[in-house]
Design a protein around this motif. Sequence first.
Motif, PDB file in Angstrom:
ATOM      1  N   ILE A 266      62.783  44.650  -7.869  1.00 48.43           N
ATOM      2  CA  ILE A 266      64.176  44.204  -7.996  1.00 48.43           C
ATOM      3  C   ILE A 266      64.448  43.544  -9.343  1.00 48.43           C
ATOM      4  CG2 ILE A 266      64.412  43.917  -5.515  1.00 48.43           C
ATOM      5  CD1 ILE A 266      64.429  40.872  -5.983  1.00 48.43           C
ATOM      6  N   HIS A 267      63.394  43.210 -10.088  1.00 43.64           N
ATOM      7  CA  HIS A 267      63.597  42.675 -11.431  1.00 43.64           C
ATOM      8  C   HIS A 267      63.969  43.818 -12.369  1.00 43.64           C
ATOM      9  CE1 HIS A 267      62.368  41.233 -15.472  1.00 43.64           C
ATOM     10  NE2 HIS A 267      62.820  40.089 -15.011  1.00 43.64           N
ATOM     11  N   CYS A 268      64.949  43.585 -13.222  1.00 43.33           N
ATOM     12  CA  CYS A 268      65.353  44.611 -14.184  1.00 43.33           C
ATOM     13  C   CYS A 268      64.415  44.553 -15.391  1.00 43.33           C
ATOM     14  CB  CYS A 268      66.800  44.385 -14.623  1.00 43.33           C
ATOM     15  SG  CYS A 268      67.377  45.608 -15.823  1.00 43.33           S
ATOM     16  N   PRO A 269      63.575  45.568 -15.601  1.00 49.03           N
ATOM     17  CA  PRO A 269      62.576  45.494 -16.678  1.00 49.03           C
ATOM     18  C   PRO A 269      63.169  45.596 -18.071  1.00 49.03           C
ATOM     19  CG  PRO A 269      62.573  47.673 -15.689  1.00 49.03           C
ATOM     20  CD  PRO A 269      63.499  46.832 -14.854  1.00 49.03           C
ATOM     21  N   LEU A 270      64.451  45.898 -18.152  1.00 47.25           N
ATOM     22  CA  LEU A 270      65.120  45.975 -19.449  1.00 47.25           C
ATOM     23  C   LEU A 270      65.430  44.600 -20.011  1.00 47.25           C
ATOM     24  CD1 LEU A 270      67.588  48.802 -18.434  1.00 47.25           C
ATOM     25  CD2 LEU A 270      65.584  49.049 -19.912  1.00 47.25           C
ATOM     26  N   LEU A 271      65.306  43.581 -19.162  1.00 43.10           N
ATOM     27  CA  LEU A 271      65.714  42.242 -19.577  1.00 43.10           C
ATOM     28  C   LEU A 271      64.568  41.258 -19.359  1.00 43.10           C
ATOM     29  CD1 LEU A 271      69.395  42.421 -18.346  1.00 43.10           C
ATOM     30  CD2 LEU A 271      68.592  42.427 -20.706  1.00 43.10           C
ATOM     31  N   GLU A 272      64.863  40.039 -18.939  1.00 41.13           N
ATOM     32  CA  GLU A 272      63.882  38.968 -19.049  1.00 41.13           C
ATOM     33  C   GLU A 272      63.829  38.119 -17.790  1.00 41.13           C
ATOM     34  OE1 GLU A 272      65.780  36.896 -22.193  1.00 41.13           O
ATOM     35  OE2 GLU A 272      65.088  38.248 -23.761  1.00 41.13           O
ATOM     36  N   SER A 273      62.874  37.198 -17.800  1.00 41.32           N
ATOM     37  CA  SER A 273      62.891  36.037 -16.935  1.00 41.32           C
ATOM     38  C   SER A 273      62.354  34.886 -17.764  1.00 41.32           C
ATOM     39  CB  SER A 273      62.030  36.259 -15.700  1.00 41.32           C
ATOM     40  OG  SER A 273      61.978  35.068 -14.926  1.00 41.32           O
ATOM     41  N   HIS A 274      63.064  33.774 -17.767  1.00 48.24           N
ATOM     42  CA  HIS A 274      62.622  32.645 -18.583  1.00 48.24           C
ATOM     43  C   HIS A 274      63.204  31.341 -18.067  1.00 48.24           C
ATOM     44  CE1 HIS A 274      66.557  33.632 -20.388  1.00 48.24           C
ATOM     45  NE2 HIS A 274      66.603  32.367 -20.753  1.00 48.24           N
ATOM     46  N   PHE A 275      62.523  30.245 -18.394  1.00 52.25           N
ATOM     47  CA  PHE A 275      63.113  28.932 -18.214  1.00 52.25           C
ATOM     48  C   PHE A 275      64.069  28.693 -19.370  1.00 52.25           C
ATOM     49  CE2 PHE A 275      59.344  28.320 -15.582  1.00 52.25           C
ATOM     50  CZ  PHE A 275      59.894  27.669 -14.489  1.00 52.25           C
ATOM     51  N   SER A 276      65.279  28.319 -19.039  1.00 51.74           N
ATOM     52  CA  SER A 276      66.331  28.072 -20.022  1.00 51.74           C
ATOM     53  C   SER A 276      66.607  26.571 -20.050  1.00 51.74           C
ATOM     54  CB  SER A 276      67.597  28.845 -19.627  1.00 51.74           C
ATOM     55  OG  SER A 276      68.712  28.418 -20.375  1.00 51.74           O
ATOM     56  N   THR A 277      66.338  25.939 -21.182  1.00 44.64           N
ATOM     57  CA  THR A 277      66.507  24.497 -21.319  1.00 44.64           C
ATOM     58  C   THR A 277      67.558  24.207 -22.377  1.00 44.64           C
ATOM     59  OG1 THR A 277      64.242  24.025 -20.614  1.00 44.64           O
ATOM     60  CG2 THR A 277      65.355  22.332 -21.909  1.00 44.64           C
ATOM     61  N   LEU A 278      68.667  23.623 -21.944  1.00 39.28           N
ATOM     62  CA  LEU A 278      69.720  23.204 -22.864  1.00 39.28           C
ATOM     63  C   LEU A 278      69.513  21.737 -23.206  1.00 39.28           C
ATOM     64  CD1 LEU A 278      73.005  24.784 -21.409  1.00 39.28           C
ATOM     65  CD2 LEU A 278      71.522  25.676 -23.226  1.00 39.28           C
ATOM     66  N   LEU A 279      69.431  21.440 -24.484  1.00 43.08           N
ATOM     67  CA  LEU A 279      69.278  20.064 -24.913  1.00 43.08           C
ATOM     68  C   LEU A 279      70.609  19.329 -24.777  1.00 43.08           C
ATOM     69  CD1 LEU A 279      67.064  20.544 -28.107  1.00 43.08           C
ATOM     70  CD2 LEU A 279      66.381  20.344 -25.713  1.00 43.08           C
ATOM     71  N   PRO A 280      70.591  17.999 -24.752  1.00 43.85           N
ATOM     72  CA  PRO A 280      71.851  17.246 -24.644  1.00 43.85           C
ATOM     73  C   PRO A 280      72.833  17.655 -25.741  1.00 43.85           C
ATOM     74  CG  PRO A 280      69.984  15.787 -24.319  1.00 43.85           C
ATOM     75  CD  PRO A 280      69.404  17.105 -24.745  1.00 43.85           C
ATOM     76  N   GLY A 281      74.059  17.913 -25.335  1.00 49.19           N
ATOM     77  CA  GLY A 281      75.098  18.323 -26.282  1.00 49.19           C
ATOM     78  C   GLY A 281      75.183  19.811 -26.526  1.00 49.19           C
TER      79      GLY A 281
END
Length: 249
Positions: free
Chosen positions: A140-155
Amino acid sequence: MTPEIDDAFEAVEKQYGAGSIDRVRQMLDPARQERHPLQKNAKWILPGLSKKPWHDPYEHPEIAPVVRAFEAGHARIKEELTTAWSRSRPSFTDYEHYLSTQSDWQALYLFRAGAPVPESAQVVPTAYRILDEYALRTGIHCPLLESHFSTLLPGAVVKPHCDLWNFSINLHLAVDIPEGCGIKVADEARAWVEGRCLLFDYSFEHEAWNKGDGTRSCLLVDLWHPETTLAERAALTALITEIRLLLGE
């Protein structure tokens, strides 16, 4: 189309039957595309998929098991990510979106460039294991794309944009969410609830922000849109792979 794409499409139709990828062929004809106004900047719109920005993470039988597995593993996932952020910072990189690169948007990849990132199994083993068991092995994962932890810093702000297509769908596990964070898809803004998942169609215009004092981290997983067929997934994988080869990616 190239001879390679023609051959790939012919092979898919031989396996799945005539007409099995008609929607993919229609997608390649801009004159036949129907799209929501807030999908106008997406490159490809596979016809016939629900024009629905937000999805209930539990409504699709194919996707619900991975949602429940990630939510059940949240506490351990958060603990491992916190340790990685403090002790393994080189594992994180500036996120490279197809439109831009942002230094205040950090990423730790579990799957990238068509393959798992095995180094991540040592850094964030629980998330890596669940992704492998419930998304990669089940297809079910689309191999054309990704999986990642996305961390937005303050601001940090992710400006409004559409992603490339509608035939995959984006799952967010809210891992570490301070006050002042949110996401807007189409005309509806929502807040992440720590330990829970959101699911949305990112061909619709969307944006995100962190107006808080701490880092905001989600686990992002690109899944096949549940309304695509196996034949379409095979054809789309062949199509996009060939296009990327031609572009030298």
